[in-house]
Design a protein around this motif. Structure first.
Motif, mmCIF file in Angstrom:
data_model
loop_
_atom_site.group_PDB
_atom_site.id
_atom_site.type_symbol
_atom_site.label_atom_id
_atom_site.label_comp_id
_atom_site.label_asym_id
_atom_site.label_seq_id
_atom_site.Cartn_x
_atom_site.Cartn_y
_atom_site.Cartn_z
ATOM 1 N N THR A 5 28.826 -0.006 12.521
ATOM 2 C CA THR A 5 27.714 0.930 12.358
ATOM 3 C C THR A 5 27.064 0.697 11.010
ATOM 4 O OG1 THR A 5 28.909 2.559 13.702
ATOM 5 C CG2 THR A 5 27.051 3.363 12.404
ATOM 6 N N THR A 6 25.734 0.883 10.955
ATOM 7 C CA THR A 6 24.982 0.740 9.706
ATOM 8 C C THR A 6 24.059 1.945 9.539
ATOM 9 O OG1 THR A 6 25.022 -1.671 9.807
ATOM 10 C CG2 THR A 6 23.344 -0.661 8.408
ATOM 11 N N PHE A 7 24.232 2.673 8.419
ATOM 12 C CA PHE A 7 23.320 3.752 8.043
ATOM 13 C C PHE A 7 22.356 3.215 6.995
ATOM 14 C CE2 PHE A 7 26.841 6.107 9.805
ATOM 15 C CZ PHE A 7 26.219 7.171 10.458
ATOM 16 N N THR A 8 21.062 3.443 7.184
ATOM 17 C CA THR A 8 20.028 2.956 6.267
ATOM 18 C C THR A 8 19.284 4.149 5.673
ATOM 19 O OG1 THR A 8 19.758 0.939 7.578
ATOM 20 C CG2 THR A 8 17.994 1.509 6.030
ATOM 21 N N LEU A 9 19.242 4.228 4.329
ATOM 22 C CA LEU A 9 18.543 5.297 3.621
ATOM 23 C C LEU A 9 17.356 4.713 2.872
ATOM 24 C CD1 LEU A 9 21.646 6.274 3.774
ATOM 25 C CD2 LEU A 9 21.007 7.848 1.954
ATOM 26 N N LEU A 10 16.267 5.430 2.869
ATOM 27 C CA LEU A 10 15.074 5.054 2.103
ATOM 28 C C LEU A 10 14.697 6.246 1.238
ATOM 29 C CD1 LEU A 10 13.000 3.239 4.882
ATOM 30 C CD2 LEU A 10 14.240 2.172 2.999
ATOM 31 N N LEU A 11 14.783 6.080 -0.087
ATOM 32 C CA LEU A 11 14.460 7.149 -1.041
ATOM 33 C C LEU A 11 13.279 6.696 -1.897
ATOM 34 C CD1 LEU A 11 18.076 8.111 -2.213
ATOM 35 C CD2 LEU A 11 16.643 9.309 -0.555
ATOM 36 N N PRO A 12 12.301 7.579 -2.092
ATOM 37 C CA PRO A 12 11.124 7.178 -2.901
ATOM 38 C C PRO A 12 11.514 6.934 -4.363
ATOM 39 C CG PRO A 12 11.075 9.527 -2.427
ATOM 40 C CD PRO A 12 12.214 8.962 -1.625
ATOM 41 N N ILE A 13 10.870 5.938 -4.964
ATOM 42 C CA ILE A 13 11.116 5.613 -6.372
ATOM 43 C C ILE A 13 10.027 6.260 -7.220
ATOM 44 C CG2 ILE A 13 11.256 3.756 -8.079
ATOM 45 C CD1 ILE A 13 12.372 1.955 -5.925
ATOM 46 N N ASN A 14 10.419 7.206 -8.048
ATOM 47 C CA ASN A 14 9.523 7.878 -8.998
ATOM 48 C C ASN A 14 10.131 7.775 -10.393
ATOM 49 O OD1 ASN A 14 7.547 8.875 -7.075
ATOM 50 N ND2 ASN A 14 9.141 10.300 -6.397
ATOM 51 N N ASN A 15 9.299 7.888 -11.408
ATOM 52 C CA ASN A 15 9.749 7.852 -12.808
ATOM 53 C C ASN A 15 9.048 8.962 -13.576
ATOM 54 O OD1 ASN A 15 9.644 4.719 -11.838
ATOM 55 N ND2 ASN A 15 11.439 5.138 -13.109
ATOM 56 N N GLN A 16 9.335 10.194 -13.190
ATOM 57 C CA GLN A 16 8.690 11.353 -13.806
ATOM 58 C C GLN A 16 9.683 12.312 -14.436
ATOM 59 O OE1 GLN A 16 6.391 13.070 -10.663
ATOM 60 N NE2 GLN A 16 5.044 11.282 -10.424
ATOM 61 N N ALA A 17 10.953 12.259 -14.055
ATOM 62 C CA ALA A 17 11.947 13.196 -14.557
ATOM 63 C C ALA A 17 12.418 12.794 -15.950
ATOM 64 C CB ALA A 17 13.125 13.246 -13.601
ATOM 65 N N PRO A 18 13.076 13.723 -16.662
ATOM 66 C CA PRO A 18 13.629 13.387 -17.990
ATOM 67 C C PRO A 18 14.671 12.274 -17.889
ATOM 68 C CG PRO A 18 13.608 15.753 -17.625
ATOM 69 C CD PRO A 18 13.263 15.125 -16.317
ATOM 70 N N HIS B 83 0.818 -1.218 0.000
ATOM 71 C CA HIS B 83 0.000 0.000 0.000
ATOM 72 C C HIS B 83 0.841 1.252 0.000
ATOM 73 C CE1 HIS B 83 -3.352 -2.674 0.835
ATOM 74 N NE2 HIS B 83 -2.690 -3.171 1.879
ATOM 75 N N LEU B 84 2.173 1.108 0.143
ATOM 76 C CA LEU B 84 3.045 2.256 0.188
ATOM 77 C C LEU B 84 3.838 2.358 -1.100
ATOM 78 C CD1 LEU B 84 4.427 1.871 3.834
ATOM 79 C CD2 LEU B 84 2.547 3.326 3.060
#
Length: 975
Positions: free
Chosen positions: A671-684, A605-606
Motif C-alpha cells: 500500500t502507498t499513501f501519498t500526501l500533498l501539502l502546500p509550501i508556504n514561507n510566511q510563519a515565524p 502555474h500551481l
C-alpha cells in the motif's frame, strides 16, 4: 422387398447397399420358401399385423380388375419377392383371413388400416368366389369416393367378417408421392377396439386443445387489460400450437375438408407450415418477455434474423411439398433441419441467460428445457415413421405453457410493484423534502452534542489513566529500591512495562478522539512555524527504527532534497507521520520494507507542494475497501488490530492543513499513501532545536521478557501430570498476561495466529484451547469451526476471548462449537472457573465413554450431550476396527492410528481425553468385553475364548478378566 423390411424408409438406402441386402435375402429364400398363411381372428382386443400373410402378384396394368380376373393372377408370398417396390406403380396383393372366434363372442365388423404413405387403395372381400364387399380409400382419394371415413386423416376399410368364415381380401394400391415406395404394414382390428382407441385419442386431444385454448383466451384478456405485447405474442404462439395439434391429430381434416377441398384432401398437408409461425411467435414472446434488446442485445438481433429465416424455410418447405407431390420425407428434411438448429439455438441461449440477474430468467430456462425435450423426442419418433406420436410433445407443451403462464403472472406482478415503487418514491421524495429542514436543525444539534460527548468522554478517561500511570511510576520506583531476587524483579519490571505501554496506547487513542472532536467542531487551531521539514521528518522516522528492528522490517527515509524550508505545524505533522508509519509497520510482515519518501513538487502555474509517500510491502487493501478506509471506526479486516481512528484523523488533519491524501494498493503487493501539502514561507522561523520531549512514540517499543528459568524448571517437573493448554493470541501483551496467569498451573503451548494455532492443535492435541477472535490469517471463529469438524481435535474444549461483545458475536462463537465465550477484559477468577468446569465435564465424559455409555441421555448438560453424540461416532468406529482384528497379531497402537488417519501421539491424546485410557488398555477392554460374550457359549473352552479374543496367555487373560469383572471367567460362565 426384403430391403423394405429392414428399414422404415427404404428409399434412403444406397442402391449398392440395397442390392447387397437383396442378394442375402435371395440366398436365404433358396433354402427356405415361406408360404403365406391365413390370418386367424380370435381376439377382439388385439391388433393383427397383416404383413406376414400378404401375397403379391406381378403388375398387370393400371386398370382396375374385375372379380373374376383376380383369380387369374399368379400370387406368391411377399416374403419370397426380391424386387423393390417403386413409387407411382400399381401393386396387387391378397391375404387370407378366417374369423375363428366362437359365435357368442365373435365380432363381425373389422377395420383394416393402411399406412398414410398410400395415396390410393382399392380393396375387395371375396368368400368362395363370391364378392362380398368392394371399396376405395387413399390419401389422394376424394372424401366422397371413400367407402369408410372414421377420420379424414387415415386410410381405412371396414370389413364384415362373420365367425366361422374364410375370406380373401384383394388389394390394388399405389403411392404417387415422388421417390417414396408404398408401405405395406397393414393392421386389422375389431371395429369395437378401433373405435375405443379413436375415442381415447380424441379425448386426450380434446383435453389438450381445450387447455391451450383456455390459456389463449385468458392471455388475450390480459393483453386487453395490460396492453403488454408479450401477452399478444404468447397468444399467437398458443394459437399456432392449437392449429398444429389439430392438424397433426387429424381433427383439422375432419373439420375443414368437408367444405375446403373435399376433392383434393392432400392440400391439408400445407397446414404443417404453421410450425414456422409458432417459432416466430415463440421468439417474439421471448424477446418481449425478457426485454431482450436491453438484457442481451446481441441475442435479440440473432432471434430477429432467425425469425426471418423461418419465413424463408416456410417457403422452401412449401415448394418441396409441391415438387415432391407431398413426399413427407423430402419436405420434412427442411422442417427437421430447421427445428434441430432451433433447439440448439435455444440451448445455447440458456447459457448467457443463466448468467444474467433478471429474476424472470428461471421461467424461460425451465420452459425452454421442457420444450426442447418434448420436441426432440417427437422429432426422433418422426424420423422413425410418418405416423409418429406427439404424446410427449403435448405433455411437454402443457408443462411449458404452465411455466410461461406463471412467468407472465410474475412479470405482471413486477410491473405492478414497479408502479407502486414509483408511487412510493414520489411520496418519499415529498416526505424527504419536508424532512430536510428538520434534519438540518437536528444535524447541527447532533454535531454539537457529539463534540461535547467526545470532549467529556476523553476528559473522563484521562482521570483513571492518570491514576494508572501514576501508580505504575510509583511501583516502578519502589521496585528499584526493593531488594528482591533477580527473576522476580525482572517479572515485575516487565509487567509494569506492559501496563505502561498499554496505558500510553490508550492515552494516544483518547488524544486522537479529542483531536477529531475538535476538528469536527472547528476548534482545533493551527500553529505554523517555518523550518526545515526534511530534518523534522528524518527525526520522526528515527523514532520508529527500534520498532522496525524488533519486527525485522527495513525502514527507510528517502528525501530527494537535503533541505526544504516551509511552514508546518509540528504537532499535526507528527500525528500524520506517526499514524501512517505505525499503520505501515503494523501491516508489513517480517522481512518486509517501509519507505517514507519526500520530494518537492514544483508546478508551472500551481503552488509548489511537499509530496510525502509512505509505502509498505504488506498484504495490501482490496479495491472495494479503498474508498472507505478513511471513515471513522472502519477497519479493512476485523482480524487486524487497530481502532479505525488513526486514518480518519490523518485525513482530517491533512485537509485542515489544506493538503490532499490519496491511497493506492494491490493485494499481496503493498500500500502507498501519498500526501500533498502546500509550501508556504510566511510563519515565524523555528528557533528551538528538535527535542525528544515532543515525541510520544516510545509506547511502540516492546521488550520481550526474559525466559523465567524457575518457571521452566517447574514446567518440566510437572509436564507429565499437568493439563496442556494451547494459547492462540496475536497480541503480545495479552499473550504474556495469559502465560503469567496460567503458567504455574498448566503446561502451555502458544500460537500467534489462527493457522499456527490449528497446526499446533492438530499435532499436539492439547487438553484445552484458549483463542482470541480477531487474528491474522484465520480468526478464532474459523479456527474453532475447523477444530470441531476435525476428528483429531473435535473433543478439545475451546474458550473464546474477544472484545466483540454483541449478542450476534456470541451466537456466532457458540454456533462454531465454542464451549465458553469470555469478553475482554475478563476476570482471572472467571477464566479459571470456566476452565475447571470444562475439565470436570471432560471427567464426566470419560466416565460415560469408559463405561460404554454411548447415548447422550446420560449427560448432564446440552453441551455434554452434543459432545457425546459427536465423539460416540469416533469411538464406535474405533471399536469396530478393534473387533475386526481381535485375534490378529497386527492389532497395535500404530495399526489403530493408521486406520483412524491419526498419528500414534494424536490417537493417544484423544483417546486419553475421551476415556482416560491408553490405546493398549482400550484394546484390552474391548477384547475382554468380547470374551464376556463368548463365555456364554458353553461349547467353547476358556482357553479357546482367550485365543479368539487375542490373548496369547490364558492365565493372563484370567487375571485381567477378574480385574475387570470381579470374578474369574469360569465363575462368570457359571452365572
Amino acid at each position: 422387398m426384403k430391403a423394405q423390411l429392414l428399414s422404415v424408409h427404404p428409399h434412403i438406402l444406397s442402391l449398392h447397399f440395397r442390392r447387397f441386402l437383396l442378394a442375402l435375402v435371395f440366398l436365404f429364400t433358396i433354402h427356405s420358401i415361406v408360404v403365406a398363411e391365413t390370418v386367424l381372428l380370435g381376439d377382439a382386443d388385439r391388433v393383427y399385423d397383416i404383413y406376414p400373410y400378404l401375397e403379391i402378384a406381378n403388375p398387370v396394368g393400371l386398370k382396375p380388375l374385375q372379380a373374376d380376373q383376380w383369380e387369374s393372377l399368379s400370387f406368391s408370398p411377399l416374403s419370397t419377392v426380391t424386387t423393390d417396390l417403386e413409387d407411382r406403380a400399381w401393386y396387387y396383393l391378397r391375404f387370407q383371413v378366417e374369423n375363428s372366434a366362437p359365435l357368442n363372442t365373435a365380432f363381425y365388423e373389422w377395420v383394416l388400416k393402411f399406412p398414410l404413405v398410400l395415396t390410393e387403395v382399392e380393396y375387395m372381400l371375396v368368400n368362395e368366389q363370391e364378392t362380398l364387399q368392394t371399396g376405395r380409400t387413399g390419401f389422394f382419394v376424394p372424401l366422397a369416393d371413400r367407402d369408410f371415413v372414421p377420420s379424414s386423416k387415415g386410410n381405412f376399410a371396414r370389413l364384415s367378417l362373420p365367425p366361422g368364415g374364410n375370406f380373401t381380401v384383394y388389394l390394388r394400391l399405389r403411392c404417387d408421392r415422388y421417390n417414396l415406395a408404398p408401405d405395406l404394414r397393414f393392421e386389422l382390428s375389431s371395429a369395437t377396439h378401433f373405435y375405443e382407441l379413436q375415442k381415447s385419442k380424441k379425448l386426450f386431444n380434446g383435453v389438450f386443445v381445450g387447455f391451450v385454448v383456455l390459456l389463449l383466451l385468458y392471455n388475450l384478456f390480459l393483453f386487453f387489460l395490460a396492453r403488454d405485447e408479450a401477452y399478444i405474442f404468447y397468444s399467437l404462439y398458443l394459437a399456432a400450437l392449437c392449429l398444429f395439434t389439430v392438424y397433426n391429430t387429424g381433427d383439422l381434416w375432419d373439420w375443414v375438408l368437408g367444405w375446403l377441398q373435399p376433392q383434393n384432401p392432400q392440400l391439408i398437408a400445407y397446414f404443417k407450415l404453421i410450425t414456422y409461425t409458432a417459432v416466430i411467435a415463440y421468439m417474439a414472446f421471448l424477446r418481449s418477455f425478457l426485454a431482450l434488446d436491453r438484457l442481451l442485445p446481441k441475442w435479440d438481433r440473432g432471434f430477429h434474423w432467425f425469425s426471418y429465416l423461418a419465413v424463408a424455410m416456410l417457403l422452401l418447405d412449401g415448394i418441396l411439398i409441391y415438387r415432391s407431390n407431398y413426399n413427407y420425407n423430402t419436405a420434412d428434411v427442411v422442417t427437421l433441419g430447421y427445428f434441430f438448429v432451433f433447439l440448439l439455438l435455444m440451448l445455447w441461449f440458456l447459457i448467457p441467460l443463466a448468467k444474467t440477474r433478471d429474476s424472470k430468467r428461471n421461467f424461460i430456462i425451465g420452459g425452454v428445457l421442457v420444450m426442447v425435450l418434448g420436441i426432440l423426442v417427437t422429432m426422433l419418433d418422426r424420423i422413425r415413421t410418418v405416423d409418429f406420436s406427439t404424446f410427449y410433445y403435448k405433455v411437454a407443451t402443457i408443462v411449458e405453457v404452465i411455466i410461461f403462464s406463471l412467468g407472465l403472472a410474475y412479470r405482471q406482478r413486477e410491473v405492478e410493484q414497479e408502479a407502486q415503487r414509483a408511487e412510493f418514491a414520489l411520496e418519499k421524495a415529498q416526505l424527504l423534502q419536508t424532512q430536510k429542514e428538520q434534519e438540518a436543525e437536528q444535524l447541527a444539534a447532533l454535531d454539537a452534542a457529539k463534540s461535547r460527548f467526545y470532549t467529556h468522554l476523553t476528559h473522563e478517561l484521562r482521570t483513571p489513566l492518570t491514576v494508572i500511570k501514576g501508580l505504575r511510576d510509583y511501583l516502578q520506583k519502589q521496585l528499584e529500591e526493593a531488594s528482591l531476587p533477580e527473576y522476580i524483579q525482572t517479572e515485575w519490571y516487565n509487567s509494569l512495562e506492559i501496563i505502561g505501554r498499554n496505558s500510553d496506547q490508550l492515552l494516544t487513542h483518547i488524544n486522537q478522539l479529542l483531536e477529531l472532536s475538535k476538528l469536527e467542531s472547528g476548534s482545533l487551531p493551527i500553529h505554523y512555524q517555518q523550518g526545515d521539514v526534511i530534518a523534522y521528518l528524518n527525526y520522526l522516522t528515527e523514532s520508529f527504527y527500534s520498532l522496525a528492528r524488533e519486527r525485522e522490517i527495513r525502514l527507510l527515509f528517502y528525501p530527494e532534497c537535503d533541505e526544504l524550508v516551509m511552514d508546518y505545524d509540528e504537532s499535526k505533522l507528527q500525528q500524520i507521520t506517526y499514524n501512517l508509519l505505525s499503520n505501515a509497520l503494523r501491516h508489513t510482515p517480517r522481512g518486509g520494507k517501509v519507505v517514507l519518501h519526500a520530494r518537492k513538487e514544483e508546478g508551472e502555474h500551481l503552488q509548489n507542494r511537499l509530496q510525502l509517500k509512505v509505502s509498505d510491502s504488506g498484504q495490501g487493501i482490496a479495491k472495494e475497501d479503498l474508498d472507505r478506509i478513511f471513515k471513522l471506526f472502519y477497519q479493512v479486516d476485523d482480524h487486524q488490530s487497530g481502532t479505525g481512528i488513526g486514518l480518519t484523523l490523518t485525513k482530517e488533519l491533512v485537509e485542515l492543513l489544506e493538503g490532499e491524501i490519496q491511497v493506492e494498493s494491490e493485494l499481496d503487493k503493498g500500500t502507498t499513501f501519498t500526501l500533498l501539502l502546500p509550501i508556504n514561507n510566511q510563519a515565524p522561523v523555528r528557533k528551538s532545536p528538535l527535542s525528544s520531549n515532543n515525541l510520544t512514540v516510545s509506547n511502540l517499543e516492546k521488550t520481550s521478557p526474559p525466559e523465567d528459568k524457575a518457571d521452566a524448571e517447574i514446567a518440566d517437573h510437572d509436564q507429565q501430570e499437568r493439563e496442556v493448554v494451547l494459547l492462540v493470541e496475536d497480541n503480545a501483551d495479552v499473550l504474556t498476561f495469559l502465560i503469567k496467569l496460567l503458567g504455574d498451573k498448566y503446561e502451555l503451548l502458544t500460537a500467534v495466529d489462527g493457522e499456527e494455532g490449528l497446526n499446533a492443535a492438530q499435532s499436539e492435541i492439547p487438553d484445552l484451547i484458549i483463542s482470541d477472535v480477531m487474528m491474522p490469517k484465520m480468526d478464532g471463529f474459523e479456527l474453532c469451526e475447523k477444530l470441531k469438524s476435525d476428528a483429531r481435535t473435535s473433543h478439545i474444549p475451546v474458550i473464546i476471548l474477544t472484545a466483540k461483545g454483541t449478542k450476534a458475536d456470541q451466537l456466532e462463537g457458540l454456533r462454531t462449537g465454542a464451549d465458553a465465550y469470555l469478553m475482554k477484559p475478563f476476570e482471572a477468577e472467571e477464566l479459571f472457573l470456566r476452565m475447571d468446569n470444562l475439565f470436570q465435564m471432560r471427567e464426566r465424559l470419560q466416565f460415560f465413554f469408559s463405561g460404554n455409555a454411548l447415548l447422550a441421555n446420560g449427560a448432564s448438560s446440552q453441551k455434554e450431550k452434543e459432545v457425546v453424540q459427536i465423539e460416540s461416532t469416533f469411538l464406535q468406529q474405533l471399536r469396530e476396527i478393534v473387533k475386526s482384528q481381535l485375534d490378529s497379531p497386527k492389532l497395535s497402537t500404530s495399526y489403530l492410528a493408521q486406520e483412524m488417519s491419526l498419528s500414534d501421539s494424536q490417537l493417544y491424546r484423544k483417546l486419553k481425553a475421551l476415556t482416560n485410557q491408553s490405546p493398549s488398555v482400550f484394546v484390552r477392554d474391548q477384547r475382554l468385553e468380547y470374551a464376556a460374550v463368548l463365555l456364554k457359549n458353553p461349547e467353547l473352552h476358556i482357553a479357546e475364548v482367550a485365543y479368539r479374543c487375542g490373548f496369547n496367555d490364558p492365565n493372563y487373560f484370567s487375571r485381567v478378566f477378574h480385574r475387570k469383572y470381579g470374578q474369574s471367567p469360569r465363575d462368570y460362565r457359571m452365572k
